[in-house]
Every structure is written in structure tokens, then in C-alpha cells.
Write an enzyme that holds these catalytic residues in place. Sequence first.
Site, PDB file in Angstrom:
ATOM      1  N   ALA A 120      17.270   2.495  20.468  1.00 44.04           N
ATOM      2  CA  ALA A 120      16.680   1.159  20.348  1.00 44.04           C
ATOM      3  C   ALA A 120      15.463   1.146  21.261  1.00 44.04           C
ATOM      4  O   ALA A 120      15.592   1.232  22.489  1.00 44.04           O
ATOM      5  CB  ALA A 120      17.687   0.107  20.762  1.00 44.04           C
ATOM      6  N   GLY A 124      15.126  -4.490  28.727  1.00 39.91           N
ATOM      7  CA  GLY A 124      15.940  -3.459  28.072  1.00 39.91           C
ATOM      8  C   GLY A 124      16.724  -4.035  26.918  1.00 39.91           C
ATOM      9  O   GLY A 124      16.433  -5.139  26.460  1.00 39.91           O
ATOM     10  N   ASN A 125      17.686  -3.280  26.440  1.00 38.25           N
ATOM     11  CA  ASN A 125      18.525  -3.769  25.344  1.00 38.25           C
ATOM     12  C   ASN A 125      19.937  -3.229  25.509  1.00 38.25           C
ATOM     13  O   ASN A 125      20.214  -2.457  26.430  1.00 38.25           O
ATOM     14  CB  ASN A 125      17.912  -3.390  23.999  1.00 38.25           C
ATOM     15  N   ARG A 126      20.827  -3.629  24.612  1.00 36.83           N
ATOM     16  CA  ARG A 126      22.254  -3.360  24.812  1.00 36.83           C
ATOM     17  C   ARG A 126      22.743  -2.081  24.133  1.00 36.83           C
ATOM     18  O   ARG A 126      23.943  -1.869  24.010  1.00 36.83           O
ATOM     19  CB  ARG A 126      23.053  -4.552  24.312  1.00 36.83           C
ATOM     20  N   SER A 127      21.849  -1.226  23.699  1.00 38.13           N
ATOM     21  CA  SER A 127      22.300  -0.016  23.004  1.00 38.13           C
ATOM     22  C   SER A 127      23.010   0.935  23.984  1.00 38.13           C
ATOM     23  O   SER A 127      22.483   1.241  25.047  1.00 38.13           O
ATOM     24  CB  SER A 127      21.093   0.683  22.371  1.00 38.13           C
TER      25      SER A 127
END
Length: 395
Positions: free
Chosen positions: A274, A207-210
Amino acid sequence: MILASREVILGISAGISAYKSADLLRRLQELNFDVTVIPTQSSLNFVGSATWEALSGHPVQTNLWNNVYDVPHIKLAKKASLIIIAPTTADLLAKIANGLADDLLTNVVLAANAPLILVPAMHPEMWANAATQENVAKIRSRGALVIEPDEGRMTGLDYGVGRYPTVEKIVSQVTKYLEISLPLAGVKVLITAGGTREAIDPVRYIGNRSSGKQGFAIAKAALAQGAEVTLVAANVNLPTPIGAIRIDVESALELHREVIKHFNVTNLLFMSAAVADVRPDKSSDQKIKKSNLQAINLRANIDILADVSESKKKQIIVAFAAETSGDMLEEAKRKLVTKKADLLYLNDVTDGAVFGSEQTSGWILDSSGQSDAFDLSNKDTLAFELLKRAMDKLG
Ligand code: CTP
């Protein structure tokens, strides 16, 4: 109704809900009104002049005895093309119904020819009282709009009709009454927000930090201006903006499917999500034991933006890019061109700045080749700026 100018007076009387009018003031400004606030003296017990001066950008006066040489009540009354009083107390309703004028606000109301909109808010007993209802009927009979209060919990434990209505309701009744249309009325806006998660197994993901804050800020700003908003939220832990159609998704594949489904009927697309560029080649149904987790085979996800751009007709597409190093502007320009976007907001996310924050700074790039710095500001301000630019392009 054609208003003579964009000058609005926002009167504040002494109700505990006076703080909600700070939001109303902002919303009126978003409708391009220039708002001057006139609080009653007692309302300053709830919200002080400093708040109104800072938000409105105008000096705030409550009594008739300052700057008398200027005859402020007549000057303000002449200047106003609309008067809104929110909250309106039972006492103020009684004064207006009977033509009393003992402070600046009531003098302005009596001296002005401008349309008058009142937003009563008080305890249910006071609202239901025959005297209040007679006053409301009298004021309505003169053509003023008196917005019905909402039903709900009061300051204490009591419950009933008398609450300050939601700001959305006030704005929609004001615009309907004045027959002014909101700048984005009829415009369909599709927004992707958050960050996709690509399952490794039922427990783990890439995943990502958005956080989704920027996309949700755009949704709120678009709704405030009358747009129809579809919000595709990838793993966002934020409340749905009132009026938005929200579709929750998890992975890039799901996000792609939803964007494709809605793109044809969209006027403005904001690709603020994102999207994970890769996903595990295989996602396991069972939790993978750590002894088997030495390596994960990855495969590329489709570039959703580049894909939908191929079927673009009159849609305006706004892309987002987060960069940390290198020639960020050059890289952002490359993305704008290759993905055939009309606008791109470049975030400088060096050191994890921006993620989860209320603030953002970066550059707005235009397909014409123009790029403008966007100095540190809140995400709501950026949302309005991007919407404005996208609408200018839509024509
Ligand atoms: N985007 C997309 N589909 C992807 C990846 C990105 O639609 N698979 C969109 C994003 O929503 C964003 C824009 O493309 O609006 C740019 O995203 P970014 O991650 O900066 O671009 P990438 O092409 O993935 O470049 P990078 O190699 O820097 O990750």
C-alpha cells in the site's frame, strides 16, 4: 525419473516431529501430488487420524485388518508412485532394512515397487548407533533416498544430529532425487509488501494499516514452487520467508527506487504494498512542536505501478486495490486499465476487514475483462491462485 502417477503415500511413524509432516503434506499437494497418509498405530499418539484425513482428503487406515476384502496393502502399494516416510523412527528403519511387515505401512513398503524416501528423525544417540547406521546403509544400497537429519536441539535439552529437517530441505531433496522441476523454477518474482511511511519529522509519519501478510504469503507460495523471490518490504514486522531476498524500505520514494532497480529482470511483479499517495512537502529534521502542527503541506507521490508499466516488456504485473465504498468493481477495473496491470486483486476492506487478518475476500480481475469472486479464504490460498493465474499469462 518419470513417476507413473501423482499418487503419493506419506507414511508417519511415531516421532514427536510427526506434526511437522502436516506441513510436508501441504507442500507435496502444492506439487500436485495426491497424498494418502498411512500412520503407524503408535504415531497416532502424536498426531491423530482426523488431522491426516482432513488435510489429505482421504480416509486413513493403520492396520491390515480393516476392509480386508479390499486387500488394502496391495491396493495401496499398486497405486503408489512414490512413498515418503517422515518421520522415520529407528525402529521403522530396522523393520524396512530387514523386510519386516507387521502393520499396514510396512506391508505397503514391502509390496510396492515405488521409489522410497525416508526422513529419519530421532535422538542423536539412536541415529549414531551402529545398528541404525547399518540399517540406513542397507536401505540406501537398494536405491532408496534416506535424507540426513539436521543438527539441533532435541525434544529435551539434548543437542545433536537427529532433528527432522526443514520442510524446504525435504522438498528440495525429493524434487532433486525425482528430477522433477518445480513449476516456478527459474522464474523471478518481485513482490512489494506492507505500507509505506512518509516522514513528517523524525517521530511522526503518514502511513497506512497494511500488515504485509498478503505479500509475504505470495513470497512463501512462490518460493515453495521454486521461484527466485525478491521481497521489497515496507515496514513489515514479519519473519523473512526462507530463501527470499528481502529489501526493507520505509517510504514510497525508496520503494519506487527498488522496484525500478529490479523490474527489468523480473518475470512477475506483485504490487501488494500500500503506497502512500502523498508525502509531506518537507520532512523536518527536528521534531515539530505541536503548536506548529496545525497544517501539513502535502505533495503527490509518483504512482509506482503506472510508472513501471511504461517500461513493461514481457513482465506480468499483478496489482492490488483496497476499496470500501462505491462501485468497487468499476473502480478496480479503471485502476487495472490505467495502470496497465495484467491482473488485479480487489479487496473489500469495508470496516477495516482484511488488514492484519489471515483471511481475505474480494475479486480477481483480469485484463481480458473477466472478473471472478474470491470467497473468504486464507491469504495463502489467494497467493497460490494469483501465482497460478500470473504463470498462465506468462506462458
Ligand atoms: N500503487 C502504486 N503507487 C502509488 C499508489 C498505488 O504503485 N503511488 C499501486 C498499489 O501498490 C496497488 C495499486 O497501485 O497495486 C492500486 O493501489 P490503490 O491505492 O488502490 O490505488 P490508487 O491509485 O492510489 O487509488 P486510490 O485513490 O483509491 O487510493
